[in-house]
Design a protein around this motif. Structure first.
Motif, PDB file in Angstrom:
ATOM      1  N   MET A 148       0.825  -1.206   0.000  1.00  0.00           N
ATOM      2  CA  MET A 148       0.000   0.000   0.000  1.00  0.00           C
ATOM      3  C   MET A 148       0.866   1.267   0.000  1.00  0.00           C
ATOM      4  O   MET A 148       0.500   2.276  -0.599  1.00  0.00           O
ATOM      5  N   LEU A 149       2.015   1.215   0.679  1.00  0.00           N
ATOM      6  CA  LEU A 149       2.919   2.372   0.676  1.00  0.00           C
ATOM      7  C   LEU A 149       3.414   2.631  -0.742  1.00  0.00           C
ATOM      8  O   LEU A 149       3.549   3.777  -1.171  1.00  0.00           O
ATOM      9  N   ALA A 152       0.565   4.212  -2.648  1.00  0.00           N
ATOM     10  CA  ALA A 152       0.401   5.620  -2.260  1.00  0.00           C
ATOM     11  C   ALA A 152       1.451   6.472  -2.960  1.00  0.00           C
ATOM     12  O   ALA A 152       1.140   7.528  -3.525  1.00  0.00           O
ATOM     13  N   ALA A 153       2.697   6.007  -2.964  1.00  0.00           N
ATOM     14  CA  ALA A 153       3.775   6.778  -3.583  1.00  0.00           C
ATOM     15  C   ALA A 153       3.589   6.857  -5.093  1.00  0.00           C
ATOM     16  O   ALA A 153       3.775   7.910  -5.698  1.00  0.00           O
ATOM     17  N   ASP A 162      12.301   6.312  -7.661  1.00  0.00           N
ATOM     18  CA  ASP A 162      11.756   7.018  -6.491  1.00  0.00           C
ATOM     19  C   ASP A 162      11.219   6.017  -5.478  1.00  0.00           C
ATOM     20  O   ASP A 162      11.387   6.186  -4.271  1.00  0.00           O
ATOM     21  N   ARG A 166      12.737   6.295  -2.021  1.00  0.00           N
ATOM     22  CA  ARG A 166      11.923   7.052  -1.059  1.00  0.00           C
ATOM     23  C   ARG A 166      10.889   6.218  -0.322  1.00  0.00           C
ATOM     24  O   ARG A 166      10.224   6.714   0.581  1.00  0.00           O
ATOM     25  N   VAL A 167      10.688   4.973  -0.744  1.00  0.00           N
ATOM     26  CA  VAL A 167       9.720   4.138  -0.026  1.00  0.00           C
ATOM     27  C   VAL A 167      10.378   2.836   0.475  1.00  0.00           C
ATOM     28  O   VAL A 167      10.401   2.577   1.677  1.00  0.00           O
ATOM     29  N   PRO A 170      13.528   3.508   3.062  1.00  0.00           N
ATOM     30  CA  PRO A 170      13.129   3.942   4.410  1.00  0.00           C
ATOM     31  C   PRO A 170      12.184   2.972   5.112  1.00  0.00           C
ATOM     32  O   PRO A 170      12.290   2.788   6.315  1.00  0.00           O
ATOM     33  N   ALA A 171      11.291   2.332   4.368  1.00  0.00           N
ATOM     34  CA  ALA A 171      10.358   1.405   5.020  1.00  0.00           C
ATOM     35  C   ALA A 171      11.095   0.175   5.549  1.00  0.00           C
ATOM     36  O   ALA A 171      10.763  -0.353   6.611  1.00  0.00           O
ATOM     37  N   TRP A 247      10.928   8.373  14.513  1.00  0.00           N
ATOM     38  CA  TRP A 247       9.520   8.402  14.109  1.00  0.00           C
ATOM     39  C   TRP A 247       8.706   7.269  14.697  1.00  0.00           C
ATOM     40  O   TRP A 247       7.492   7.335  14.777  1.00  0.00           O
ATOM     41  N   ARG A 248       9.399   6.200  15.121  1.00  0.00           N
ATOM     42  CA  ARG A 248       8.669   5.059  15.664  1.00  0.00           C
ATOM     43  C   ARG A 248       8.286   5.262  17.111  1.00  0.00           C
ATOM     44  O   ARG A 248       7.352   4.671  17.608  1.00  0.00           O
TER      45      ARG A 248
ATOM     46  N   PHE B  81      -6.774   6.379   0.900  1.00  0.00           N
ATOM     47  CA  PHE B  81      -7.114   5.007   1.290  1.00  0.00           C
ATOM     48  C   PHE B  81      -7.833   4.985   2.640  1.00  0.00           C
ATOM     49  O   PHE B  81      -7.648   5.869   3.462  1.00  0.00           O
ATOM     50  N   VAL B  85      -2.493   5.063   5.050  1.00  0.00           N
ATOM     51  CA  VAL B  85      -1.245   4.795   4.328  1.00  0.00           C
ATOM     52  C   VAL B  85      -0.333   6.018   4.249  1.00  0.00           C
ATOM     53  O   VAL B  85       0.102   6.429   3.164  1.00  0.00           O
ATOM     54  N   PHE B  87       3.342   7.805   5.154  1.00  0.00           N
ATOM     55  CA  PHE B  87       4.717   7.315   5.270  1.00  0.00           C
ATOM     56  C   PHE B  87       5.161   7.553   6.713  1.00  0.00           C
ATOM     57  O   PHE B  87       5.378   8.700   7.103  1.00  0.00           O
ATOM     58  N   TRP B  89       7.812   7.264   8.406  1.00  0.00           N
ATOM     59  CA  TRP B  89       9.132   7.819   8.719  1.00  0.00           C
ATOM     60  C   TRP B  89       9.205   9.311   8.381  1.00  0.00           C
ATOM     61  O   TRP B  89      10.210   9.945   8.624  1.00  0.00           O
ATOM     62  N   TYR B 130       4.928  13.186  13.852  1.00  0.00           N
ATOM     63  CA  TYR B 130       4.989  11.969  13.046  1.00  0.00           C
ATOM     64  C   TYR B 130       3.624  11.282  13.070  1.00  0.00           C
ATOM     65  O   TYR B 130       2.866  11.447  14.032  1.00  0.00           O
TER      66      TYR B 130
END
Ligand SMILES: Nc1ncnc2c1ncn2[C@@H]1O[C@H](COP(=O)(O)OP(=O)(O)O)[C@@H](O)[C@H]1O
Ligand SMILES: [Mg+2]
Lengths: 253, 253
Positions: A148-149, A152-153, A162, A166-167, A170-171, A247-248, B81, B85, B87, B89, B130
């Motif tokens: 899904m990420l 979305a991107a 990209d 960018r996804v 980092p994910a 961020w977590r 969505f 969804v 990001f 981070w 975040y």
């Protein structure tokens, strides 16, 4: 919690002191065989003073850094590739499953045959040892990236490059960091073995020298230095990971 | 026509045989029009939306956007969505700037645009947080701001308020209606709430039970700013409820 951990450490050191000092006084076994903290401290001080300890540490660290560095770059690159390319994954899987259970040390003599007694054999051996677990961990964390990420991107205009930059990266980052940490720990683990065989410097060599010249205090000192280095590096990596993954754990303000 | 859905159908391979998920659909959507898709769950609403988004290929038919066939996801069609969804981070601001970074906009310009849309959805003060620090309603506001900031002409929304509590849901419906009066997007909005559909839509498209095809289309001739308690509103509601119930009843037979 902190208190309990410190207490446990103190207890271990205390038992060591009681046993060895007790033995030194009662001579149950030859005191040389059970070095006391004082013996170890003396060897430590001597080797710091004449600069040999620093040389051994640096030699080992450079080998670890080079071998680990090569393996890390390969593991990230191939891990990404394997995770994103199904056919490649299908081909690699059986190979990895075959190679992985072989204890890395079993191949050490092979590396000495191939690369000789110089730096190359140690660096290559560390790279070989650390590559597989890192590769497997990284590929798995890339595979876990939520599709899904990516959707979305993509609907924000992301193209293939990209998406990776960018996804996917980092994910998968938390998993990649863990894999790298495991790999680094493993590198420190196996460098000793590599240096047991045909090395003229390094902490493994220092330990082996302790055996050759019948100096158990030096063996214990080398082992303790390795342990300290390992925990220091791990603490640094954990701190870096915390910073990178704020961020977590960010708290609601 | 902004969007032309021409004979779009889709089947999935389930246990070795093709099972239809969506029967041929024809639908023309004018620029600035808001279409709500209603229908029993499993009838193919998400499938249709995913085909328009370019995430899925149709097994028959095609979708034209501005007369060009859709071949994949793109920045001209923003997607919101149900599960947000975001990001995780990236900060709220970073999420809203994502598409703008891909477009290569300068940092200052990105910041201004992101701030403007965050203000629009009432999240100005939360730009530095975040996603983990936000409630569901706030996350969905970020997702809407992220889609809008990229200035797509079309926005596709798949039960965007489905995971929110009733109050938050109504507030967000009102915000979306207010935003649409400024932004004039072409919107395809999947919901299973009839009230939501009557509140937002220019036309409500009701699909049959699975595999879905268009059962009925209702043009909602109500003022731009709608009153959920107006007699006209409740009349549309009960009229559409009757048609939807026929389908839901058949599902349970
Ligand atoms: N990837 C898939 N593989 C197999 N079947 C699917 C897949 N996606 C959707 N379906 C099936 O297609 C039908 C329509 O699904 P969906 O479009 O999600 O329905 P809705 O959004 O209206 O609830 C369902 O029967 C669902 O099980
Ligand atoms: Mg759905």
């Amino acid at each position: 919690m902190k208190g309990v951990r410190a207490l446990a450490l103190v207890a271990v050191l205390l038992s060591w002191a009681v046993v060895t000092y007790g033995n030194a006084r009662l001579e149950v076994v030859n005191p040389v065989l059970l070095p006391t903290p004082t013996d170890v401290a003396k060897v430590f001080a001597d080797s710091v003073r004449d600069g040999t300890l620093v040389r051994h540490i640096l030699t080992s660290l450079v080998r670890v850094a080079e071998g680990f560095g090569i393996a890390a770059v390969l593991a990230v690159g191939l891990g990404l590739l394997a995770a994103m390319c199904g056919p490649l994954r299908l081909m690699l899987e059986p190979v990895i499953e075959f190679v992985r259970p072989i204890p890395p040390l079993a191949f050490l003599p092979m590396f000495l045959v191939w690369f000789g007694l110089g730096e190359a054999s140690k660096v290559a051996f560390i790279a070989y040892t650390t590559f597989f677990p890192m590769f497997v961990g990284i590929a798995a964390s890339v595979l876990r990236v939520d599709v899904m990420l990516l959707r979305a991107a993509a609907s924000l205009g992301a193209q293939r490059v990209d998406l990776i930059r960018r996804v996917v990266l980092p994910a998968a980052f938390p998993g990649i960091i863990v894999a790298l940490r495991v790999g680094f720990g493993l590198a420190l683990f196996v460098i000793v073995g590599a240096e047991f065989m045909g090395a003229d410097a390094g902490l493994g060599h220092l330990i082996m020298e302790g055996r050759t010249f019948f100096n158990p205090a030096q063996i214990v000192m080398g082992a303790l230095v390795l342990g300290l280095l390992g925990s220091l590096v791990n603490a640094l990596l954990v701190a870096a990971e915390r910073r990178a993954l704020r961020w977590r754990t960010a708290q609601s303000a | 026509m902004k969007i032309r859905v021409q004979g779009v159908a889709r089947s999935f391979r389930v246990e070795g045989r093709e099972a239809p998920a969506l029967l041929p659909i024809d639908l023309d959507v004018a620029a600035r029009e808001v279409i709500c898709l209603l229908g029993p769950s499993g009838c193919g609403k998400s499938t249709l939306l995913n085909i328009v988004a370019g995430f899925l290929q149709p097994t028959a038919g095609r979708v034209l956007v501005d007369d060009a066939p859709v071949t994949g996801p793109g920045a001209d069609r923003g997607v919101v969505f149900q599960e947000y969804v975001l990001f995780p981070w990236l900060t709220v601001q970073g999420n809203v700037e994502f598409g703008l970074v891909l477009k290569g906009l300068a940092a200052g310009e990105r910041r201004d645009i992101a701030r403007r849309y965050l203000e629009l959805v009432g999240l100005g003060p939360h730009a530095e947080k975040y996603p983990v620090q936000l409630s569901g309603g706030m996350k969905q506001r970020v997702a809407i701001a992220r889609a809008l900031a990229n200035s797509p002409s079309i926005i596709l929304m798949d039960e965007p308020f489905g995971a929110l509590d009733a109050q938050t849901r109504e507030v967000l419906q009102e915000e979306l209606s207010r935003i649409q009066r400024v932004e004039h997007k072409t919107i395809l909005f999947v919901t299973h709430s009839i009230r939501e559909a009557v509140y937002l839509a220019d036309r409500v498209v009701v699909l049959t039970k699975a595999p879905g095809r268009i059962k009925d289309v209702f043009a909602i001739k109500l003022p731009e700013v709608r009153d959920r308690f107006a007699t006209e509103f409740t009349r549309y509601e009960s009229e559409i409820t009757r048609v939807v119930k026929e389908e839901v009843a058949q599902v349970h037979q």
